[in-house]
Write an enzyme that holds these catalytic residues in place. Sequence first.
Site, PDB file in Angstrom:
ATOM      1  N   ASP A 203      37.487  42.661  33.692  1.00  0.00           N
ATOM      2  CA  ASP A 203      38.918  42.375  33.742  1.00  0.00           C
ATOM      3  C   ASP A 203      39.687  43.662  33.443  1.00  0.00           C
ATOM      4  O   ASP A 203      39.071  44.705  33.222  1.00  0.00           O
ATOM      5  CB  ASP A 203      39.284  41.252  32.753  1.00  0.00           C
ATOM      6  N   HIS A 276      42.751  42.094  38.654  1.00  0.00           N
ATOM      7  CA  HIS A 276      42.168  42.231  37.306  1.00  0.00           C
ATOM      8  C   HIS A 276      41.124  43.356  37.301  1.00  0.00           C
ATOM      9  O   HIS A 276      40.005  43.195  36.807  1.00  0.00           O
ATOM     10  CB  HIS A 276      41.537  40.909  36.856  1.00  0.00           C
ATOM     11  N   GLU A 339      45.160  35.952  40.803  1.00  0.00           N
ATOM     12  CA  GLU A 339      46.249  36.785  40.288  1.00  0.00           C
ATOM     13  C   GLU A 339      46.183  38.232  40.783  1.00  0.00           C
ATOM     14  O   GLU A 339      46.130  39.166  39.996  1.00  0.00           O
ATOM     15  CB  GLU A 339      46.233  36.753  38.751  1.00  0.00           C
TER      16      GLU A 339
HETATM   17  C1  TNX Z   1      45.021  32.884  33.905  1.00  0.00           C
HETATM   18  S1  TNX Z   1      42.573  31.377  34.968  1.00  0.00           S
HETATM   19  C2  TNX Z   1      43.978  33.732  34.201  1.00  0.00           C
HETATM   20  C3  TNX Z   1      43.369  34.561  33.143  1.00  0.00           C
HETATM   21  C4  TNX Z   1      44.109  34.411  31.846  1.00  0.00           C
HETATM   22  C5  TNX Z   1      44.431  32.952  31.617  1.00  0.00           C
HETATM   23  C6  TNX Z   1      45.054  32.630  30.302  1.00  0.00           C
HETATM   24  C7  TNX Z   1      42.619  32.657  35.810  1.00  0.00           C
HETATM   25  C8  TNX Z   1      41.863  32.605  37.031  1.00  0.00           C
HETATM   26  N1  TNX Z   1      43.350  33.719  35.424  1.00  0.00           N
HETATM   27  O1  TNX Z   1      43.319  35.897  33.573  1.00  0.00           O
HETATM   28  O2  TNX Z   1      43.318  34.900  30.821  1.00  0.00           O
HETATM   29  O3  TNX Z   1      45.289  32.516  32.642  1.00  0.00           O
HETATM   30  O4  TNX Z   1      45.137  31.245  30.088  1.00  0.00           O
END
Ligand code: TNX
Length: 770
Positions: A203, A276, A339
């Site tokens: 990450d 990430h 994301e």
């Molecule tokens: C979303 S769940 C994210 C993570 C964060 C999390 C915190 C996901 C696929 N991505 O990178 O840590 O929310 O709740």
Amino acid sequence: MKTLQQIAFILIALLCTQSVFCQKNEYNVIPKPVSLKPVSGQFIFNEQTRLFIDKGLGKEVAGALFVLSDRLNTAAGINLQTTDSPKSNVIVCKLNDKLPNKESYILYVAGDKITIEAREPAGFFYAAQTIRQLLPTIIESETRQKNVKWTVPCCKIEDSPYYRYRGMHLDVCRHFSPKEEVMAYLDQLAFLKINKFHWHLTDDQGWRIEIKKYPRLTEIGGFRNRTMMGHYSDVPRRWDDTRVGGYYTQEDIKEVLAYAKKRFITVIPEIEMPGHAIAALAGYPQYSCSGGPFEVEGRWGIFNDIFCAREETFGFLQDILDEVAELFPGEYVHIGGDEAPKIRWERCHACQTRMKEEGLKDEHELQSYFVKRMGKHLTDKGKRFIGWDEILEGGLAPNAIVMSWRGNEGGIAAARQGHDVIMTPTYALYLDYYQSQLPSEPLAIGGYVSLQMVYEYNPTPKELTPEEAKHILGPQANLWTEYLPNRERREYMIFPRIVALAENGWLPQDKKDFRNFESRLPFLLERYDIMGINYSRAFFNVSGNVSVENGKLKLSLHTADPRTDIHYTTDGTKATPESPVYTTPISLGDRVMIVNAIPVKNGVVLSAPYNQQFISNKAAGQKVTVAPQPSKKYKGKGGLTLTDCILGRYPILGSQWLGFDKEDAEVIIEFVKPESVSKITVSSTHQPGQWIYAPQSVECFISEDGSTYKSIGILQHDAILKANNKAVIDMAPVTIKKIKADVRNFGVIPLGEQGGGHKAWLFLDEIIAE
Ligand code: TNX
């Protein structure tokens, strides 16, 4: 002289205090077996107990029973040796290839013999975990226990999991977990028959897996110089300047994999792409669009710099996946996909050229192209690949398994397209969210996911046809660790919600029963006490439920453990174990009341108190109709929320407010018995930052006959704001049958404000009649 009857009675009483005959058999197994038939009597383990393994079974079966033999050895000093002649005082393992799947087992416990039937070692392993949970809790001890009768209550169990995928996730990037802690975590998963471990290895804040070909991934990407403190939204931002990090060598990973294998857990590595990616780019900036430089992130959140979609990056990532695929024997590899902002790709010559050459119409299609290429690479190596539900955007790659996290929608869409799905929605299975609403909870990311929400979540969405539903592999709970810097804090968030997840994945929806689960959980928690696990006590919290009984508003108090008493006060003083014991629901509405209540077991206060103020309100317990219906997200308990004597709190909790999205609201209160009223208050809130505005106007009407209404006054927005978001209307006392409140939405939010140009939300918490 005593009569024969008297002598017999004394004898029986003596036996009961001394022996096993009268002991009540308890079957507190979690996850609850699909079928468990209690039988009277007990099997007792002692030094002579032997293990017999049927000829048709391989050596692995003895290995699969190690959890039981280890425990017996450590806590009971019993060395479970094998025998060739199974007569009595024996555990017999038999092959049964008619069982539905490789994790199924049958367990017969009789007074002189325990028989386990299974198809494969996994089934024997789970049977051993069940026996372990049927033994006295002290079997979990790490030290030798004397004077314990190692009993297992007789029963017949036929057991088989409903979902083949029962997963737990762990983020080791935001905060690193050393391999020993990962292994301890695996023991805990196995104890609950959880069979998948999703290891989030890369990450923005850290790259945790050694890749031989690219050493800077861990040398540089494995450590960060600073970490933000407090919550992400705190202003000003504060920093902890300690350098932290860590990573697993490939040898470490092999060790963890061997450990997992012995516990019948498949480990799923996650290598995040294209987003990430900052930690990787800190070591290899050439695979970004801009070229860097980058520093391993110390902030949480989403970052614009992601892997560039140029050819060299694909080569780099394929090399990484090659090492990962080689290292991990399991069939799945997770390649992230969540994301990933597209802003760098929009301005990147290489990415734009690729889009043109490949005929991709936007950056979402480029992401889809990215995932498809990486997916194909893994498929060619005989692996299946998983991605977060964003991989649906721009077209799903062939063979992709979707992990549905932003709700159920992604999972539903993927299943309809014939793809396998793992369900892990934030609203029910995110264990980084708060587990109680008490202000004493340690800092967390936000949200609220209670034990009951985890338990009751149905991994198979109702929208799916039976054919589509076959694509739901099962549920998984996620543990993101932004706010969880150490083992203690992680355990606090995981336990006991993981227990609810385990039973959720094991039982079909119609066999789940939260109240029954709650009655078994305290026994498991006793095991966790012995193991020294820092589980949350939120389970013991007193909860309050307001309901209407015969036109009266009542508060009932509840605590999950039936062996716990609730002690309470109603005058604003702190409850103590000396305060009265709660027995029957408390009447509300007639006067202001502050209820303070604590759970007490054997004189010990088990958790923080329940504390709630109730106002006095003549409308309490009356019939309330609300039109239109409030928004689904903020529907509270419908009309009752407006007359439950509870004023809403901040931050807004769904259960205390009714929220209307862009709409007006009309509320009618009908008195069961006509009441004399001289003041009506409509209480709302004003939170412009969240698009919530106090009403444009409130007009109140009363009805003396129950059919015709008379207006008693109207108040405008400014007056309501001045009165602390309350519309207060006084009048001469009159006996009425109904009240009607016409509440107008504020309307369009002024430009320049947050949400400017959109219509506002309207939030109401109470309508008070005095
Ligand atoms: C979303 S769940 C994210 C993570 C964060 C999390 C915190 C996901 C696929 N991505 O990178 O840590 O929310 O709740």
